[in-house]
Design a protein around this motif. Structure first.
Motif, PDB file in Angstrom:
ATOM      1  N   CYS A   1      65.326  20.683 -31.683  1.00 45.06           N
ATOM      2  CA  CYS A   1      63.911  20.870 -31.382  1.00 45.06           C
ATOM      3  C   CYS A   1      63.200  21.336 -32.646  1.00 45.06           C
ATOM      4  CB  CYS A   1      63.713  21.923 -30.295  1.00 45.06           C
ATOM      5  SG  CYS A   1      64.400  21.448 -28.722  1.00 45.06           S
ATOM      6  N   GLN A   2      62.248  20.554 -33.064  1.00 46.12           N
ATOM      7  CA  GLN A   2      61.464  20.947 -34.219  1.00 46.12           C
ATOM      8  C   GLN A   2      60.172  21.576 -33.742  1.00 46.12           C
ATOM      9  OE1 GLN A   2      60.945  17.617 -36.772  1.00 46.12           O
ATOM     10  NE2 GLN A   2      63.119  17.194 -36.918  1.00 46.12           N
ATOM     11  N   GLU A   3      59.574  22.382 -34.587  1.00 46.64           N
ATOM     12  CA  GLU A   3      58.319  23.020 -34.216  1.00 46.64           C
ATOM     13  C   GLU A   3      57.310  21.943 -33.830  1.00 46.64           C
ATOM     14  OE1 GLU A   3      55.112  26.131 -36.088  1.00 46.64           O
ATOM     15  OE2 GLU A   3      57.146  26.112 -36.854  1.00 46.64           O
ATOM     16  N   GLY A   4      56.676  22.133 -32.709  1.00 41.72           N
ATOM     17  CA  GLY A   4      55.719  21.156 -32.206  1.00 41.72           C
ATOM     18  C   GLY A   4      56.325  20.212 -31.178  1.00 41.72           C
ATOM     19  N   ASP A   5      57.659  20.156 -31.080  1.00 38.98           N
ATOM     20  CA  ASP A   5      58.315  19.281 -30.114  1.00 38.98           C
ATOM     21  C   ASP A   5      58.362  19.871 -28.716  1.00 38.98           C
ATOM     22  OD1 ASP A   5      58.780  17.336 -31.955  1.00 38.98           O
ATOM     23  OD2 ASP A   5      60.898  17.771 -32.225  1.00 38.98           O
ATOM     24  N   LEU A   6      58.368  21.181 -28.629  1.00 41.63           N
ATOM     25  CA  LEU A   6      58.477  21.824 -27.330  1.00 41.63           C
ATOM     26  C   LEU A   6      57.142  21.757 -26.607  1.00 41.63           C
ATOM     27  CD1 LEU A   6      60.569  24.950 -28.333  1.00 41.63           C
ATOM     28  CD2 LEU A   6      61.377  22.797 -27.369  1.00 41.63           C
ATOM     29  N   VAL A   7      57.174  21.286 -25.380  1.00 45.17           N
ATOM     30  CA  VAL A   7      55.961  21.145 -24.584  1.00 45.17           C
ATOM     31  C   VAL A   7      56.001  22.211 -23.500  1.00 45.17           C
ATOM     32  CG1 VAL A   7      54.611  19.602 -23.126  1.00 45.17           C
ATOM     33  CG2 VAL A   7      55.958  18.674 -25.010  1.00 45.17           C
ATOM     34  N   VAL A   8      54.993  23.072 -23.493  1.00 48.63           N
ATOM     35  CA  VAL A   8      54.917  24.143 -22.506  1.00 48.63           C
ATOM     36  C   VAL A   8      53.489  24.247 -21.991  1.00 48.63           C
ATOM     37  CG1 VAL A   8      56.777  25.466 -23.593  1.00 48.63           C
ATOM     38  CG2 VAL A   8      54.407  25.952 -24.212  1.00 48.63           C
ATOM     39  N   CYS A   9      53.330  25.003 -20.914  1.00 43.13           N
ATOM     40  CA  CYS A   9      51.999  25.370 -20.455  1.00 43.13           C
ATOM     41  C   CYS A   9      51.986  26.879 -20.246  1.00 43.13           C
ATOM     42  CB  CYS A   9      51.592  24.604 -19.209  1.00 43.13           C
ATOM     43  SG  CYS A   9      52.572  24.952 -17.747  1.00 43.13           S
ATOM     44  N   TYR A  10      50.817  27.416 -19.994  1.00 40.51           N
ATOM     45  CA  TYR A  10      50.652  28.861 -19.880  1.00 40.51           C
ATOM     46  C   TYR A  10      50.047  29.195 -18.524  1.00 40.51           C
ATOM     47  CZ  TYR A  10      51.421  28.410 -24.852  1.00 40.51           C
ATOM     48  OH  TYR A  10      51.963  28.098 -26.073  1.00 40.51           O
ATOM     49  N   PRO A  11      50.313  30.390 -17.993  1.00 35.69           N
ATOM     50  CA  PRO A  11      49.797  30.756 -16.673  1.00 35.69           C
ATOM     51  C   PRO A  11      48.277  30.689 -16.558  1.00 35.69           C
ATOM     52  CG  PRO A  11      51.441  32.351 -17.398  1.00 35.69           C
ATOM     53  CD  PRO A  11      51.168  31.431 -18.556  1.00 35.69           C
ATOM     54  N   ASP A  12      47.574  30.860 -17.668  1.00 34.51           N
ATOM     55  CA  ASP A  12      46.107  30.860 -17.605  1.00 34.51           C
ATOM     56  C   ASP A  12      45.495  29.481 -17.834  1.00 34.51           C
ATOM     57  OD1 ASP A  12      46.852  30.770 -20.256  1.00 34.51           O
ATOM     58  OD2 ASP A  12      45.399  32.238 -20.944  1.00 34.51           O
ATOM     59  N   MET A  13      46.310  28.432 -17.878  1.00 34.64           N
ATOM     60  CA  MET A  13      45.801  27.064 -18.019  1.00 34.64           C
ATOM     61  C   MET A  13      45.390  26.527 -16.656  1.00 34.64           C
ATOM     62  SD  MET A  13      48.532  25.340 -20.660  1.00 34.64           S
ATOM     63  CE  MET A  13      47.679  23.776 -20.772  1.00 34.64           C
ATOM     64  N   SER A  14      44.445  25.609 -16.649  1.00 35.33           N
ATOM     65  CA  SER A  14      44.041  24.970 -15.393  1.00 35.33           C
ATOM     66  C   SER A  14      45.086  23.933 -14.986  1.00 35.33           C
ATOM     67  CB  SER A  14      42.684  24.285 -15.562  1.00 35.33           C
ATOM     68  OG  SER A  14      42.803  23.167 -16.415  1.00 35.33           O
ATOM     69  N   LEU A  15      45.091  23.596 -13.703  1.00 33.01           N
ATOM     70  CA  LEU A  15      45.985  22.547 -13.231  1.00 33.01           C
ATOM     71  C   LEU A  15      45.636  21.210 -13.870  1.00 33.01           C
ATOM     72  CD1 LEU A  15      46.381  23.382  -9.440  1.00 33.01           C
ATOM     73  CD2 LEU A  15      47.983  23.826 -11.303  1.00 33.01           C
ATOM     74  N   LYS A  16      44.363  20.992 -14.145  1.00 32.98           N
ATOM     75  CA  LYS A  16      43.929  19.755 -14.806  1.00 32.98           C
ATOM     76  C   LYS A  16      44.554  19.649 -16.202  1.00 32.98           C
ATOM     77  CE  LYS A  16      41.577  15.986 -15.116  1.00 32.98           C
ATOM     78  NZ  LYS A  16      42.042  14.818 -14.389  1.00 32.98           N
ATOM     79  N   ALA A  17      44.573  20.763 -16.929  1.00 29.37           N
ATOM     80  CA  ALA A  17      45.185  20.766 -18.263  1.00 29.37           C
ATOM     81  C   ALA A  17      46.684  20.465 -18.165  1.00 29.37           C
ATOM     82  CB  ALA A  17      44.946  22.103 -18.957  1.00 29.37           C
ATOM     83  N   ALA A  18      47.336  21.031 -17.160  1.00 32.06           N
ATOM     84  CA  ALA A  18      48.763  20.758 -16.962  1.00 32.06           C
ATOM     85  C   ALA A  18      48.986  19.287 -16.610  1.00 32.06           C
ATOM     86  CB  ALA A  18      49.328  21.664 -15.880  1.00 32.06           C
ATOM     87  N   GLN A  19      48.122  18.723 -15.744  1.00 33.27           N
ATOM     88  CA  GLN A  19      48.223  17.298 -15.412  1.00 33.27           C
ATOM     89  C   GLN A  19      48.080  16.438 -16.664  1.00 33.27           C
ATOM     90  OE1 GLN A  19      45.145  17.017 -12.359  1.00 33.27           O
ATOM     91  NE2 GLN A  19      46.705  16.400 -10.878  1.00 33.27           N
ATOM     92  N   ASN A  20      47.175  16.810 -17.546  1.00 29.69           N
ATOM     93  CA  ASN A  20      46.990  16.059 -18.793  1.00 29.69           C
ATOM     94  C   ASN A  20      48.241  16.108 -19.657  1.00 29.69           C
ATOM     95  OD1 ASN A  20      44.398  15.257 -18.156  1.00 29.69           O
ATOM     96  ND2 ASN A  20      43.435  16.973 -19.217  1.00 29.69           N
ATOM     97  N   ILE A  21      48.913  17.252 -19.687  1.00 29.43           N
ATOM     98  CA  ILE A  21      50.162  17.358 -20.461  1.00 29.43           C
ATOM     99  C   ILE A  21      51.216  16.444 -19.858  1.00 29.43           C
ATOM    100  CG2 ILE A  21      52.069  18.883 -21.101  1.00 29.43           C
ATOM    101  CD1 ILE A  21      49.976  21.161 -21.269  1.00 29.43           C
ATOM    102  N   PHE A  22      51.345  16.471 -18.525  1.00 28.34           N
ATOM    103  CA  PHE A  22      52.312  15.584 -17.871  1.00 28.34           C
ATOM    104  C   PHE A  22      52.024  14.122 -18.214  1.00 28.34           C
ATOM    105  CE2 PHE A  22      53.129  19.116 -14.822  1.00 28.34           C
ATOM    106  CZ  PHE A  22      54.512  19.135 -14.906  1.00 28.34           C
ATOM    107  N   ALA A  23      50.764  13.743 -18.177  1.00 29.14           N
ATOM    108  CA  ALA A  23      50.390  12.340 -18.416  1.00 29.14           C
ATOM    109  C   ALA A  23      50.570  11.929 -19.867  1.00 29.14           C
ATOM    110  CB  ALA A  23      48.943  12.119 -17.982  1.00 29.14           C
ATOM    111  N   THR A  24      50.141  12.774 -20.787  1.00 29.98           N
ATOM    112  CA  THR A  24      50.163  12.370 -22.196  1.00 29.98           C
ATOM    113  C   THR A  24      51.528  12.538 -22.856  1.00 29.98           C
ATOM    114  OG1 THR A  24      49.383  14.555 -22.910  1.00 29.98           O
ATOM    115  CG2 THR A  24      47.715  12.853 -22.546  1.00 29.98           C
ATOM    116  N   ARG A  25      52.290  13.540 -22.441  1.00 37.22           N
ATOM    117  CA  ARG A  25      53.589  13.794 -23.065  1.00 37.22           C
ATOM    118  C   ARG A  25      54.754  13.188 -22.287  1.00 37.22           C
ATOM    119  NH1 ARG A  25      53.251  17.536 -27.334  1.00 37.22           N
ATOM    120  NH2 ARG A  25      55.339  16.746 -27.756  1.00 37.22           N
TER     121      ARG A  25
END
Length: 93
Positions: free
Chosen positions: A26-50
């Protein structure tokens, strides 16, 4: 001879899997995470784009993965988001 080569390649791969740390692949920038204060829409975008199926939910801390400030507090899936949205719709009916 191909069979023997396959066995040798498997044993080499098996040894590497058993001795290699996750951090090595795993190189820096490869790990995909979300944070508790993110919106569900932002999380959906991560799922879709990554194109990931699971998202570790990480408490915010230091910027470097080596620092102990960031801890996984949950794992999020698209099913979790769907269930949450369905519950919200039913609750509002």
């Amino acid at each position: 001879e191909t069979y023997i080569q396959d066995i040798l390649n498997f044993e080499k791969f098996h040894f590497q899997v058993n001795s290699t740390l996750v951090a090595a692949v795993c190189q820096e920038g490869d790990l995909v995470v979300c944070y508790p204060d993110m919106s569900l829409k932002a999380a959906q975008n991560i799922f879709a784009t990554r194109r990931v199926q699971l998202l570790p939910v990480v408490l915010r801390g230091s910027r470097r993965w080596q620092d102990r400030g960031r801890k996984v507090c949950a794992i999020l899936t698209m099913d979790d988001i769907d269930i949450c949205l369905r519950f919200a719709i039913i609750k509002n009916i």
